[in-house]
Design an enzyme around this catalytic site. Structure first.
Site, PDB file in Angstrom:
ATOM      1  N   GLY A  41      47.405  54.495  41.306  1.00 42.41           N
ATOM      2  CA  GLY A  41      47.512  53.515  42.169  1.00 42.41           C
ATOM      3  C   GLY A  41      46.864  52.429  41.322  1.00 42.41           C
ATOM      4  O   GLY A  41      46.132  52.602  41.323  1.00 42.41           O
ATOM      5  N   GLY A  42      47.653  51.396  40.629  1.00 40.68           N
ATOM      6  CA  GLY A  42      46.692  50.395  39.817  1.00 40.68           C
ATOM      7  C   GLY A  42      46.763  49.053  40.481  1.00 40.68           C
ATOM      8  O   GLY A  42      46.616  48.103  40.018  1.00 40.68           O
ATOM      9  N   GLY A  43      46.900  48.627  41.723  1.00 43.37           N
ATOM     10  CA  GLY A  43      47.194  48.642  42.739  1.00 43.37           C
ATOM     11  C   GLY A  43      45.573  47.537  42.970  1.00 43.37           C
ATOM     12  O   GLY A  43      44.253  47.983  42.654  1.00 43.37           O
ATOM     13  N   ALA A  82      50.967  54.948  71.995  1.00 39.28           N
ATOM     14  CA  ALA A  82      52.183  54.248  73.381  1.00 39.28           C
ATOM     15  C   ALA A  82      53.709  55.431  72.600  1.00 39.28           C
ATOM     16  O   ALA A  82      53.408  54.932  71.027  1.00 39.28           O
ATOM     17  CB  ALA A  82      52.236  53.201  72.945  1.00 39.28           C
ATOM     18  N   HIS A 125      23.778  22.173  40.983  1.00 38.47           N
ATOM     19  CA  HIS A 125      23.093  22.522  40.202  1.00 38.47           C
ATOM     20  C   HIS A 125      22.024  23.976  40.951  1.00 38.47           C
ATOM     21  O   HIS A 125      20.495  22.763  41.137  1.00 38.47           O
ATOM     22  CB  HIS A 125      23.359  21.710  39.162  1.00 38.47           C
ATOM     23  CG  HIS A 125      22.495  22.022  37.937  1.00 38.47           C
ATOM     24  ND1 HIS A 125      23.716  23.289  36.813  1.00 38.47           N
ATOM     25  CD2 HIS A 125      21.904  22.597  37.454  1.00 38.47           C
ATOM     26  CE1 HIS A 125      22.719  23.324  36.328  1.00 38.47           C
ATOM     27  NE2 HIS A 125      21.089  23.162  36.625  1.00 38.47           N
TER      28      HIS A 125
END
Lengths: 405, 42
Positions: A127-129, A66, A390
C-alpha cells in the site's frame, strides 16, 4: 513513534553533521519506544474519561456493541435502548483485499505495527498511500530493511505528482525499496519468512521479509451494526453514504468521520461531530464544507496539502498560476533539512488560492497558513504581503506565494 | 407523543463521536455514548 524514528535517524545517521560524536553502537529499543507511546496514549484516554465523567448528568457512557433493532432502538449486548436521533461514528479499519494466501499468513496493520516488541529485520509494506508511506519510513529508521509496494504509479496518488515523486526519491535515499505500479498477486509463508509476489510492468517479482504490513485501503466499520434494521443503507466497502448535512438514508440517523468514507482524517471526524449533533438536536440544517480540508502524510520531509492540485484545477478548466520554490532559506540550512518543494496553486484571473502543496520539514504545521488564508475565498496576497519572521520555515510559504504572482 | 430513553445516541467514542456527544449535551440533549473498544479511536 514517528518521533522515536526521527531521533533514531538523527543519532544513527546524522549526528556528526551537527558536531555530535556518538561512541559505540546505536541501538533502537522497540519496547521502550512503544512504552513511551503507550504512556502518551494512556494520558489522552485519562483526559477523555475525566471529560466524560464531568458530563455524567447529561452523557451516559456505556460499554457494549450497538446493534440496531429498528429505526429507534439498539441492543447494546446487555440492554435495549431507544433513541430519538442517532449518530454513527464507528470509524473504519484496514481493508483485506482478495489476495490469494493472505489468510495463511499473519500481517500487521496500523494498530498492531505499533505494538511490537522487536523491530522486524525486514518488512514488506503493501500500500503506497498515507499509512503505507508513514510506516515504511518509520520502520526503515527503526532498522528494518523495507520494501514499499504501491499499486499506483504514484505514491499518495491523490496528491501533487511532482511532490509525491520527489518523496518517493527521498524514501529511496533513506534505503527503502520503493516499487510503484506494483499489483500484489499472492502471498505465502516460507519458513519463518513471508513472500509477497507482485506484478510490476508485466514482470513477476518476489519480495521476502520477516513481516508484512497491509495498508491497502480501508473499509467502514458497519458490518456488525445491522444498519438495514434501521433503514440505513451502506455503499461500497461498507461506508455509509451521507448528504451534506451528514444525514444517512434514514433522516434521523447521521454518520460522521471515517465510517462515511471520503477524507479519512481525525480532523475531519472532529469537524463532523458538532455539525451532526447540531443538526440532530436542533435541526440546524448545517452543511459540511470539505473544500479546505488539510491533508498530511507524516513522512520526513512531511507532505502536506490543502485544496486542489495543479492538475485538478486545470481539469476544471481554471486558468492557474503555480508558484514553486525549493526548500531553502536560512532556517532550512540551519536545521540541515534541505529536501522538498512548496507549490502554490492560484486562480490567475483573481488571485484566489486554490491549493497549497508542501513537501518540507514541518510541512504539517506550515500548511495552516494556507488553510487560514483560503477561508472565504482568500487571495494569495494574504500570504505574499504578510510579514514573516526571519529565520523561519514559514518564510518558504511566503516565497511560494510570491512566486505565484 | 412518543418518548425515548435518549434524545441522542452516539455510537463510537472516537475523535468524531466524542465531540458529537459533548455538543449534544451542550445543546441540552440527554445523550448516550456507546463504545465497544477503547475511547479515542485509532
Amino acid at each position: 513513534m514517528l518521533r522515536s524514528a526521527e531521533v533514531m535517524h538523527l543519532v544513527a545517521r546524522r549526528a556528526a553533521e551537527f558536531g555530535v560524536e556518538v561512541d559505540g553502537r546505536t541501538r533502537f529499543r522497540m519496547k521502550a519506544a512503544v512504552a513511551r507511546k503507550d504512556d502518551i496514549v494512556r494520558g489522552i484516554h485519562r483526559s477523555i474519561h475525566s471529560a466524560l465523567e464531568g458530563r455524567s448528568e447529561r452523557i451516559d457512557f456505556l460499554r457494549g456493541e450497538a446493534r440496531f433493532l429498528n429505526d429507534h432502538e439498539v441492543d447494546t449486548g446487555d440492554q435495549r435502548l431507544s433513541f430519538e436521533n442517532a449518530i454513527v461514528a464507528t470509524g473504519a479499519r484496514r481493508a483485506v483485499p482478495p489476495i490469494p494466501g493472505l489468510d495463511s499468513i499473519d500481517t500487521l496493520d496500523n494498530r498492531s505495527a505499533l505494538l511490537l516488541d522487536e523491530v522486524p529485520e525486514s518488512l514488506v509494506v503493501i500500500g503506497g498511500g498515507y499509512v503505507g508511506i508513514e510506516f515504511a519510513q518509520m520502520y526503515a529508521r527503526f532498522g528494518s530493511r523495507v520494501t514499499l509496494l504501491g499499486r499506483n504509479e504514484q505514491l499518495a496518488p491523490s496528491e501533487d505528482t511532482e511532490l509525491a515523486d520527489l518523496l518517493a526519491d527521498y524514501l529511496r535515499e533513506d534505503g527503502i525499496d520503493v516499487r510503484t505500479g506494483a499489483s500484489v498477486t499472492a502471498v505465502r509463508a516460507d519458513g519463518t519468512s513471508k513472500v509477497v509476489s507482485a506484478q510490476i510492468a508485466d514482470e513477476s517479482h518476489d519480495f521476502q521479509a520477516k513481516a508484512v504490513l497491509l495498508a491497502a485501503g480501508r473499509v467502514g466499520n458497519t458490518d456488525r451494526l445491522e444498519l438495514a434494521s434501521a433503514g440505513v443503507t451502506t455503499g461500497k466497502k461498507g461506508f455509509i453514504e451521507v448528504d451534506e448535512q451528514l444525514r444517512t438514508s434514514q433522516p434521523h440517523i447521521w454518520a460522521i468521520g471515517d465510517v462515511k468514507g471520503g477524507w479519512m482524517f481525525t480532523h475531519v471526524a472532529t469537524y463532523d461531530g458538532p455539525i451532526a449533533a447540531l443538526n440532530a438536536v436542533k435541526h440546524h440544517g448545517k452543511s459540511t464544507d470539505y473544500r479546505i480540508v488539510p491533508r498530511t502524510v507524516f513522512s520526513d520531509p512531511t507532505l502536506a496539502s490543502v485544496g486542489l492540485t495543479e492538475a485538478e484545477a486545470r481539469d476544471q478548466g481554471i486558468d492557474v498560476t503555480v508558484g514553486s520554490v525549493p526548500v531553502n532559506g536560512a532556517r532550512a540550512k540551519a536545521i540541515g533539512e534541505r529536501r522538498g518543494k512548496l507549490k502554490a496553486v492560484v486562480d490567475s484571473t483573481n488571485g484566489e488560492i486554490l491549493g497549497f502543496h508542501i513537501l518540507a520539514p514541518h510541512g504539517d504545521d506550515l500548511v495552516h497558513e494556507a488553510v487560514a488564508a483560503m477561508q472565504s475565498g482568500g487571495t494569495i496576497d494574504r500570504i505574499s504581503k504578510s510579514i514573516h519572521v526571519h529565520p523561519t520555515l514559514s518564510e518558504m510559504v511566503k516565497a511560494a506565494a510570491r512566486a505565484a504572482k | 407523543m412518543q418518548t425515548y430513553d435518549y434524545d441522542l445516541l452516539v455510537i463510537g467514542a472516537g475523535q468524531g463521536g466524542l465531540p458529537a456527544a459533548h455538543m449534544g449535551a451542550n445543546l441540552g440533549a440527554r445523550v448516550a455514548l456507546i463504545e465497544s473498544a477503547k475511547v479515542g479511536g485509532t
